[in-house]
Design a protein around this motif. Structure first.
Motif, PDB file in Angstrom:
ATOM      1  N   VAL A  65       0.865  -1.182   0.000  1.00  0.00           N
ATOM      2  CA  VAL A  65       0.000   0.000   0.000  1.00  0.00           C
ATOM      3  C   VAL A  65       0.897   1.227   0.000  1.00  0.00           C
ATOM      4  CG1 VAL A  65      -1.766   1.293   1.226  1.00  0.00           C
ATOM      5  CG2 VAL A  65      -1.805  -1.205   1.284  1.00  0.00           C
ATOM      6  N   ASN A  66       0.719   2.099  -0.985  1.00  0.00           N
ATOM      7  CA  ASN A  66       1.511   3.322  -1.093  1.00  0.00           C
ATOM      8  C   ASN A  66       0.666   4.562  -0.751  1.00  0.00           C
ATOM      9  OD1 ASN A  66       4.342   3.776  -3.123  1.00  0.00           O
ATOM     10  ND2 ASN A  66       3.335   5.484  -2.128  1.00  0.00           N
ATOM     11  N   ARG A  67      -0.639   4.489  -1.077  1.00  0.00           N
ATOM     12  CA  ARG A  67      -1.540   5.628  -0.880  1.00  0.00           C
ATOM     13  C   ARG A  67      -2.908   5.098  -0.458  1.00  0.00           C
ATOM     14  NH1 ARG A  67      -3.584   6.449  -6.828  1.00  0.00           N
ATOM     15  NH2 ARG A  67      -2.696   4.562  -7.752  1.00  0.00           N
ATOM     16  N   VAL A  68      -3.609   5.883   0.346  1.00  0.00           N
ATOM     17  CA  VAL A  68      -4.900   5.455   0.894  1.00  0.00           C
ATOM     18  C   VAL A  68      -5.918   6.577   0.697  1.00  0.00           C
ATOM     19  CG1 VAL A  68      -6.112   4.504   2.885  1.00  0.00           C
ATOM     20  CG2 VAL A  68      -3.632   4.165   2.677  1.00  0.00           C
ATOM     21  N   TYR A  69      -7.075   6.217   0.133  1.00  0.00           N
ATOM     22  CA  TYR A  69      -8.192   7.159  -0.042  1.00  0.00           C
ATOM     23  C   TYR A  69      -9.276   6.778   0.963  1.00  0.00           C
ATOM     24  CZ  TYR A  69      -5.696   8.109  -4.354  1.00  0.00           C
ATOM     25  OH  TYR A  69      -4.720   8.423  -5.265  1.00  0.00           O
ATOM     26  N   VAL A  70      -9.650   7.724   1.823  1.00  0.00           N
ATOM     27  CA  VAL A  70     -10.571   7.447   2.923  1.00  0.00           C
ATOM     28  C   VAL A  70     -11.780   8.377   2.816  1.00  0.00           C
ATOM     29  CG1 VAL A  70     -10.808   7.226   5.422  1.00  0.00           C
ATOM     30  CG2 VAL A  70      -8.565   6.873   4.351  1.00  0.00           C
ATOM     31  N   GLU A  71     -12.975   7.800   2.921  1.00  0.00           N
ATOM     32  CA  GLU A  71     -14.184   8.626   2.875  1.00  0.00           C
ATOM     33  C   GLU A  71     -14.226   9.553   4.094  1.00  0.00           C
ATOM     34  OE1 GLU A  71     -17.803   7.277   0.546  1.00  0.00           O
ATOM     35  OE2 GLU A  71     -17.321   5.487   1.733  1.00  0.00           O
ATOM     36  N   ARG A  72     -14.694  10.771   3.864  1.00  0.00           N
ATOM     37  CA  ARG A  72     -14.598  11.848   4.846  1.00  0.00           C
ATOM     38  C   ARG A  72     -15.204  11.521   6.222  1.00  0.00           C
ATOM     39  NH1 ARG A  72     -13.027  16.855   3.870  1.00  0.00           N
ATOM     40  NH2 ARG A  72     -13.314  16.594   1.619  1.00  0.00           N
ATOM     41  N   PRO A  73     -16.358  10.852   6.320  1.00  0.00           N
ATOM     42  CA  PRO A  73     -16.941  10.621   7.651  1.00  0.00           C
ATOM     43  C   PRO A  73     -16.034   9.827   8.602  1.00  0.00           C
ATOM     44  CG  PRO A  73     -18.587  10.268   5.950  1.00  0.00           C
ATOM     45  CD  PRO A  73     -17.280  10.414   5.237  1.00  0.00           C
ATOM     46  N   VAL A  74     -15.128   9.020   8.082  1.00  0.00           N
ATOM     47  CA  VAL A  74     -14.285   8.202   8.962  1.00  0.00           C
ATOM     48  C   VAL A  74     -12.806   8.588   8.850  1.00  0.00           C
ATOM     49  CG1 VAL A  74     -15.884   6.257   8.977  1.00  0.00           C
ATOM     50  CG2 VAL A  74     -14.090   6.363   7.210  1.00  0.00           C
ATOM     51  N   TYR A  75     -12.524   9.679   8.174  1.00  0.00           N
ATOM     52  CA  TYR A  75     -11.128  10.033   7.895  1.00  0.00           C
ATOM     53  C   TYR A  75     -10.311  10.223   9.174  1.00  0.00           C
ATOM     54  CZ  TYR A  75      -7.132  12.683   6.045  1.00  0.00           C
ATOM     55  OH  TYR A  75      -5.877  13.114   5.741  1.00  0.00           O
ATOM     56  N   GLU A  76     -10.804  11.032  10.103  1.00  0.00           N
ATOM     57  CA  GLU A  76     -10.034  11.325  11.319  1.00  0.00           C
ATOM     58  C   GLU A  76      -9.872  10.080  12.179  1.00  0.00           C
ATOM     59  OE1 GLU A  76      -8.372  13.946  11.863  1.00  0.00           O
ATOM     60  OE2 GLU A  76      -9.172  15.172  10.219  1.00  0.00           O
ATOM     61  N   ASP A  77     -10.916   9.277  12.286  1.00  0.00           N
ATOM     62  CA  ASP A  77     -10.842   8.035  13.068  1.00  0.00           C
ATOM     63  C   ASP A  77      -9.839   7.069  12.444  1.00  0.00           C
ATOM     64  OD1 ASP A  77     -11.311   5.998  14.857  1.00  0.00           O
ATOM     65  OD2 ASP A  77     -13.363   5.591  14.211  1.00  0.00           O
ATOM     66  N   PHE A  78      -9.933   6.927  11.123  1.00  0.00           N
ATOM     67  CA  PHE A  78      -8.980   6.054  10.415  1.00  0.00           C
ATOM     68  C   PHE A  78      -7.548   6.518  10.652  1.00  0.00           C
ATOM     69  CE2 PHE A  78      -6.189   5.393   6.815  1.00  0.00           C
ATOM     70  CZ  PHE A  78      -6.289   4.028   6.592  1.00  0.00           C
ATOM     71  N   LEU A  79      -7.313   7.804  10.520  1.00  0.00           N
ATOM     72  CA  LEU A  79      -5.969   8.360  10.654  1.00  0.00           C
ATOM     73  C   LEU A  79      -5.419   8.117  12.056  1.00  0.00           C
ATOM     74  CD1 LEU A  79      -3.962   9.903   8.879  1.00  0.00           C
ATOM     75  CD2 LEU A  79      -4.946  12.028   9.762  1.00  0.00           C
ATOM     76  N   ALA A  80      -6.248   8.310  13.069  1.00  0.00           N
ATOM     77  CA  ALA A  80      -5.800   8.109  14.452  1.00  0.00           C
ATOM     78  C   ALA A  80      -5.450   6.651  14.702  1.00  0.00           C
ATOM     79  CB  ALA A  80      -6.886   8.569  15.419  1.00  0.00           C
ATOM     80  N   ARG A  81      -6.278   5.741  14.223  1.00  0.00           N
ATOM     81  CA  ARG A  81      -6.012   4.300  14.438  1.00  0.00           C
ATOM     82  C   ARG A  81      -4.755   3.860  13.695  1.00  0.00           C
ATOM     83  NH1 ARG A  81     -11.185   0.879  15.408  1.00  0.00           N
ATOM     84  NH2 ARG A  81     -12.813   2.416  15.838  1.00  0.00           N
ATOM     85  N   LEU A  82      -4.620   4.290  12.448  1.00  0.00           N
ATOM     86  CA  LEU A  82      -3.454   3.899  11.666  1.00  0.00           C
ATOM     87  C   LEU A  82      -2.169   4.438  12.287  1.00  0.00           C
ATOM     88  CD1 LEU A  82      -2.349   2.547   9.074  1.00  0.00           C
ATOM     89  CD2 LEU A  82      -2.571   4.769   7.953  1.00  0.00           C
ATOM     90  N   THR A  83      -2.207   5.695  12.719  1.00  0.00           N
ATOM     91  CA  THR A  83      -1.023   6.300  13.331  1.00  0.00           C
ATOM     92  C   THR A  83      -0.633   5.561  14.596  1.00  0.00           C
ATOM     93  OG1 THR A  83      -1.634   8.456  12.415  1.00  0.00           O
ATOM     94  CG2 THR A  83      -0.069   8.443  14.241  1.00  0.00           C
ATOM     95  N   ASP A  84      -1.600   5.201  15.386  1.00  0.00           N
ATOM     96  CA  ASP A  84      -1.323   4.461  16.630  1.00  0.00           C
ATOM     97  C   ASP A  84      -0.652   3.124  16.343  1.00  0.00           C
ATOM     98  OD1 ASP A  84      -1.725   4.003  19.581  1.00  0.00           O
ATOM     99  OD2 ASP A  84      -2.920   2.345  18.788  1.00  0.00           O
ATOM    100  N   LYS A  85      -1.134   2.410  15.347  1.00  0.00           N
ATOM    101  CA  LYS A  85      -0.559   1.095  15.025  1.00  0.00           C
ATOM    102  C   LYS A  85       0.836   1.234  14.426  1.00  0.00           C
ATOM    103  CE  LYS A  85      -4.843  -1.525  14.358  1.00  0.00           C
ATOM    104  NZ  LYS A  85      -5.794  -0.578  14.935  1.00  0.00           N
TER     105      LYS A  85
END
Length: 479
Positions: A282-302
């Motif tokens: 995975v080089n780039r990720v497209y995330v739908e806006r309603p879950v963008y911040e949640d996705f970003l926080a979880r990914l950063t934590d992992k």
């Protein structure tokens, strides 16, 4: 260590040598021959002589020998893995796993060899039969990269040898030793002299000489797109077949109804494996806006929990293999910063005791990435992920396909019908839905667009080393 040609070690004809450097420490710990056109010709002629007998070896015997080679890989996995760890810098356990998993692929190819068949048409007239069979192509040149040097060699060698071809391989300048070791191991396991030869040197020297040589009938290459295009152009001079597995800039689409825990776990695991040094990460990720911040926080934590392995110690990720590969990550992060993105994790070279002598770059996440940034348009080959917010999953699909590469894609969606529709719409050779597994040994692997030509693995890989032949038979009908 020397080149392995016709079942024996030999130096370069000109006597030149080149260094092998440990990326974790910068130490030169071995040398290999810097071969040239003369060495290429010696190896190719050895492979051509071996082909005359190897192509007649019954399939059941080829299978027996290939399975013996696979077992020899397992028996020597620690030995070869230790060498791979030193020349590549990847943590030892992952290097050993590469050896054993590659042995499994040899077994898969051997099994596929037993399933090869010829056909005979039943539509012929009296006294006539038409048989369609397949012959091995001949001598094959394999040119492999540094990132998974054993796996990507076995993609080619296992298929070619079971098909009845012989091979001359040129490993990457950074990681030649593990390939050279395997050549001797296979010879001791029963692979006849000349069936598998390994030469070393620089691509524009010995590599170009092999591609332009009139004897080989196929070039199998894994590496950068620019080099692949040059190889394809050169191969037309003698009408060689090519299998080219080239660059990737693989996109993941995360829908608003996706299981974010599973999506972030899979993307963190896959996006940063081998310090990002593989083509279908995975080089780039497209995330739908309603879950963008949640996705970003979880990914950063992992991703923040992944550790770098300093020289002489353990960790999840090793150094990048050399300065050229390292610079991709540095340049893309600088470009994103300049254009307004947020670096939410990593972003700067790791220094300090155990790190100063290697090219260490930590897991890096670039938020609010846009399509004027390199991280969303060009291959990174490093531990950097670009995250882009979108208003709609089909906008994400359009952006994912708006790229010259087409190797792999990834979709995470709760709605299965929507997920499948997105998968079908991705212009890639392989696509994963709702998780990311290792690519299977049994199914085709390769890319669309500028990510390559042809497929490897399973029966598809074996068939790419065979040429169809039609035989028309006539006989007197008995009365």
């Amino acid at each position: 260590m020397d080149m392995f040609i016709d079942g024996a070690w030999r130096p370069a004809m000109a006597g030149a040598r080149q260094n092998v450097t440990a990326p974790a420490t910068g130490e030169v710990f071995d040398t290999v021959p810097a071969g040239d056109a003369a060495d290429a010709d010696i190896a190719i002629q050895a492979a051509a002589r071996a082909f005359e007998s190897w192509k007649h070896v019954p399939m059941v015997e080829r299978v027996r020998i290939q399975k013996a080679c696979a077992q020899a890989m397992r028996d020597n996995a620690e030995l070869v893995g230790t060498t791979l760890n030193k020349e590549l810098g990847r943590p030892l356990l992952a290097c050993v796993a590469e050896i054993t998993r590659s042995a499994d692929l040899l077994d898969v190819y051997a099994e596929e060899g037993l399933r090869l068949t010829a056909t005979m048409s039943i539509a012929s007239g009296p006294g006539e039969k038409t048989v369609v069979t397949r012959d091995p192509l001949g001598v094959v040149v394999a040119i492999t990269p540094f990132n998974y040097p054993v796996t990507l060699l076995m993609f080619k060698l296992g298929a070619a040898v079971i098909a009845g071809c012989t091979m001359v391989a040129k490993p990457a300048e950074d990681t030649p030793l593990s390939t050279l070791m395997l050549a001797e191991i296979f010879h001791k396991a029963g692979l006849p002299a000349g069936v598998f030869n390994v030469v070393t040197g620089r691509g524009r020297g010995i590599g170009a000489a092999m591609i332009e040589h009139p004897v080989p009938r196929k070039i199998a290459f894994t590496g950068g797109t620019a080099a692949g295009k040059a190889i394809a152009a050169a191969a037309t001079g003698t009408m060689k077949r090519v299998t080219l597995e080239l660059g990737g800039q693989s996109a993941a689409i995360v829908c608003a109804d996706a299981d974010l825990e599973k999506a972030t776990s899979a993307i963190a695991r896959h996006g940063f494996a081998n310090s990002g040094q593989f083509c279908y990460r995975v080089n780039r990720v497209y995330v739908e806006r309603p879950v963008y911040e949640d996705f970003l926080a979880r990914l950063t934590d992992k991703a923040a929990k992944l550790t770098l392995a300093p020289a002489g110690d353990d960790g999840d990720l090793g150094p990048l293999v050399n300065e050229k590969i390292y610079s991709n990550s540095e340049v893309q992060v600088a470009d994103a910063r300049e254009k307004g993105a947020k670096i939410v994790l990593g972003g700067d070279r790791k220094t300090g005791t155990g790190f100063d002598d290697g090219f260490y770059f930590p897991p890096t996440i670039i938020a609010d990435a846009t399509h004027d940034m390199l991280v969303l348009t060009e291959e990174t080959f490093g531990p950097v992920l670009g995250i882009c917010v979108v208003d709609d999953a089909f906008e994400a699909l359009r952006l994912a396909n708006d790229n010259r590469y087409g190797l792999a894609g990834f979709v995470f969606a709760g709605d299965l019908a929507k997920g499948l529709t997105l998968c079908e719409g991705m212009e890639v050779g392989s696509v994963w839905l709702n998780d990311i597994h290792r690519s299977s040994h049994y199914v085709p692997f390769g890319g669309m667009k500028e990510s390559g030509v042809g497929r490897e693995k399973g029966r598809y890989g074996v068939e790419s080393y065979l040429e169809y032949k039609t035989m028309y038979l006539s006989y007197e009908v008995a009365k």
